[in-house]
Every structure is written in C-alpha cells, then in structure tokens.
Design an enzyme around this catalytic site. Structure first.
Site, PDB file in Angstrom:
ATOM      1  CG  HIS A  71      -2.920  -0.745  -6.632  1.00  0.00           C
ATOM      2  ND1 HIS A  71      -3.299  -0.013  -5.548  1.00  0.00           N
ATOM      3  CD2 HIS A  71      -2.913  -2.048  -6.220  1.00  0.00           C
ATOM      4  CE1 HIS A  71      -3.507  -0.819  -4.513  1.00  0.00           C
ATOM      5  NE2 HIS A  71      -3.270  -2.060  -4.896  1.00  0.00           N
ATOM      6  CD  GLU A 127      -2.758   3.347  -5.480  1.00  0.00           C
ATOM      7  OE1 GLU A 127      -3.743   2.745  -5.951  1.00  0.00           O
ATOM      8  OE2 GLU A 127      -1.736   2.756  -5.079  1.00  0.00           O
ATOM      9  NE  ARG A 141      -4.312  -1.278  -0.025  1.00  0.00           N
ATOM     10  CZ  ARG A 141      -4.443  -2.339  -0.808  1.00  0.00           C
ATOM     11  NH1 ARG A 141      -3.425  -2.742  -1.538  1.00  0.00           N
ATOM     12  NH2 ARG A 141      -5.591  -2.999  -0.846  1.00  0.00           N
TER      13      ARG A 141
END
Length: 359
Positions: free
Chosen positions: A331, A304, A275
């Site tokens: 991601h 994000e 993360r």
C-alpha cells in the site's frame, strides 16, 4: 477561560520524540506569545504512525500543546492516549478498542482519501471529528503518486523486471530468459475514470495504448474524448490490461470476483492500487493459478494490518513467493516523501482550524 493576553511560553528544541512542556530533556528558550485560547494550548496530540512524519506538520500540532511522536509499547502508549485530544494516523486501524483508550478524543487526523481503516460508526457515535483528504480535491489534484505507482507496477509486471533483476543477482545475463511485452498497441481498460484513473490513462495513452473506460458515476463531459467508454462487459472482453481505480463503497465490495475474472480476455494483466476489498482474493488467486490471467500487480489487500498479520497463510503471498507474475507492494501508492509531506501538512492545518486555533 484564563483571562490573560500574554504569557511566557517555553519554546522547545526537541531532543527526544515527545513535545511536552512539563518534562525534560529540552533546550528551552523563553518566548512571548499572545494567548487567544488557553484550552487549545493544553491539547495533546499522539502520532500513532510517526515514521518520517513531516517535521512541519509536527510543528503545527505542537501549537496545540504536547505532541507524542514515537512508537511506544502497550502500557506507555496507553498513558499517552489517555490524555490525547487528537490522534494522527496513516493507514493504521482505528477500532472500538483503540477509541476506548482515548476518552478525551476530539479529532482523528488521517491524510488518506479512503476511511475504511476507521470504525466510522463508533466514531460518529462518540462525536469525534475526522479530518482526512476525502473530498479534498484542492489537495489531491496535486498528488500524482498513486498514478505513477500504478504505471510503475504495470511496467514491472509486463516487462518482467523483478525476474530479470533476480536473474542478474544470481549471476545470470540471459536476455532471452524473460521476454516481456510492451504498452504500445495494447488496449488498457480503466475501471473508474475519476482523478487517478484518468491520470493513469493519460500516461498510458502517451505510450501508445488504446484506452477504454467504464464508470457509471462519472459525467461524460469530464472524460477525455480519446477514452472510449464501454460497458463493463465489453471492457473486460477487449482489454489486454485492466487497471482498477474505484472508491470503496459497501455496494462494490468484491466487485472483481470469479465472474469478472472469467469474463476477462484470456492472458490479460490486472492491476489494483485502489482498495483491497474491491477484489475477491480467492478469485484472483484462481485466475492466476489457472493461467486465465497472465499476471497481476496489487498494492492493496483485504483486511490490511500494519504488522502484516493478513499475509500469514495468504494464498496470494504464497503464490508470489514461487511465481514472478504476481507483484505485491504494501500500500505504497501514495507514499513518497513529497506527497506525504504535502498531505500531512495540509491535514495538520485543517486540524488546527477544526479546533479553532489560528496559524
């Protein structure tokens, strides 16, 4: 409850992207189905991130009623959300503003292990159920994609593959231009020795790396004997490569900051596929700019945004545009056709179970 045991149900062969019994265009076939729960037939599902969504998952959601599965402009999306009982996301943000548009919402479905993209406090206040992969080891044990992507990023970084590729595309063929490194003989530090951390360690161990690890939460009997468990301080000092595999918690936000990067072995490589909030991006930028790190590869970033707003005027992005020792991917650790289909199907089945609909 409507008292009937059998109704004529319109089985729709979808031409557009919205399953809706009351509006065209559809080819229609009549099919008799047992009706066990009339309110469930009237449920409405909106897929907010519908690109390449699993067809079998969409078919499962259609058992609840209408399914909206296309990206719509603001006003049209608001109309769809107003009727929704279920919204399905991937990593899109679920904010208070979004929840205000879904007054009848019962379930949020997210085929992810992390939930930091959802306003959990507001969801709990509204009594909305979240269906996700969090804690679902029966599903996640079968998913290897993030570990594969971690190794792919690492190999691309230390072998300097993107630079070589660009060199060839520009007409070059100089094998001496970018001299990379190999995994064999390196010390790889795994920060977080859970499912993904151990899977990455297994791959790199098979390639000849020495594996060291640190994890205050993992019991020693679940860690392979060939992983040397060290304190965080010793791991940072000894590792040629550090790979981060930690669940995000309030207490470990920015767990990699200036102090950790300065404690790392000079010339080490850093990889994060967990993360973005685990890493202080300004500290990572300073470590790269000062050559403290030889390179970094990250698949996740802080704050994000699916539209890429977080990339604007971001020092890491600007650095990567002019330096080949920082690799950025959006991601995609868990984003393969196989894993996405499997997890999306599993989540759809769970949503049906939560709403009391048999499959």
């Amino acid at each position: 409850m409507v008292d009937m045991s059998l109704i004529l149900f319109l089985e729709m062969e979808k031409r557009g992207s919205v399953f809706r019994p009351h509006s065209p265009p559809y080819k229609l076939r009549f099919k008799s189905v047992l009706l066990t729960n009339w309110p469930n037939i009237m449920s409405y599902t909106v897929i907010l991130e519908p690109e390449q969504y699993s067809p079998s998952a969409l078919a499962l959601y259609a058992k609840l009623g209408s399914v909206s599965s296309e990206r719509l402009p603001g006003e049209r999306q608001a109309e769809e959300l107003a009727d929704a009982r279920v919204i399905v996301i991937r990593l899109g943000r679920v904010t208070k503003e979004l929840l205000d548009k879904v007054p009848n919402l019962q379930v949020i479905a997210s085929p992810t292990t992390g939930l930091n993209h959802i306003d959990l406090e507001d969801v709990e206040r509204r009594g909305i159920k979240i269906v996700s992969l969090k804690g679902r080891r029966d599903i996640t044990e079968k998913v290897y994609t993030t570990s594969e992507h971690t190794v792919a990023l690492l190999l691309s970084l230390i072998r300097r593959i993107p630079g070589f590729n660009q060199h060839v595309l520009q007409g070059g063929w100089d094998r001496q231009r970018f001299i990379g490194s190999e995994i064999s003989g390196k010390t790889v530090g795994i920060v977080g020795c859970g499912r993904l951390g151990i899977r990455v360690a297994e791959i790199l161990h098979a390639m000849g790396a020495r594996i060291v690890g640190t994890d205050p939460y993992q019991s020693k009997d679940k860690i392979p004997s060939w992983i040397e468990m060290l304190s965080e301080k010793d791991l940072l000092q000894q590792s040629d490569i550090i790979s981060l595999h930690v669940d995000l918690r309030p207490e470990n936000e920015h767990m990699f900051s200036k102090e950790q990067f300065q404690a790392m072995k000079p010339g080490a490589f850093f990889v994060n596929t967990s993360r973005g909030q685990l890493v202080d991006e300004s500290a990572l930028f300073d470590a790269l700019r000062s050559d403290r790190l030889a390179g970094a590869a990250i698949d996740v970033m802080d704050n994000e945004d699916p539209e890429g707003e977080h990339l604007k005027q971001n020092p890491l992005v600007e650095y990567a545009q002019t330096h080949e020792n920082l690799l950025l991917t959006p991601h995609i650790g868990g984003a393969t056709k196989e894993s996405m289909a499997m997890t999306e199907d599993a989540i759809a089945l769970e949503v049906l179970a939560v709403l009391g609909h048999s499959t």
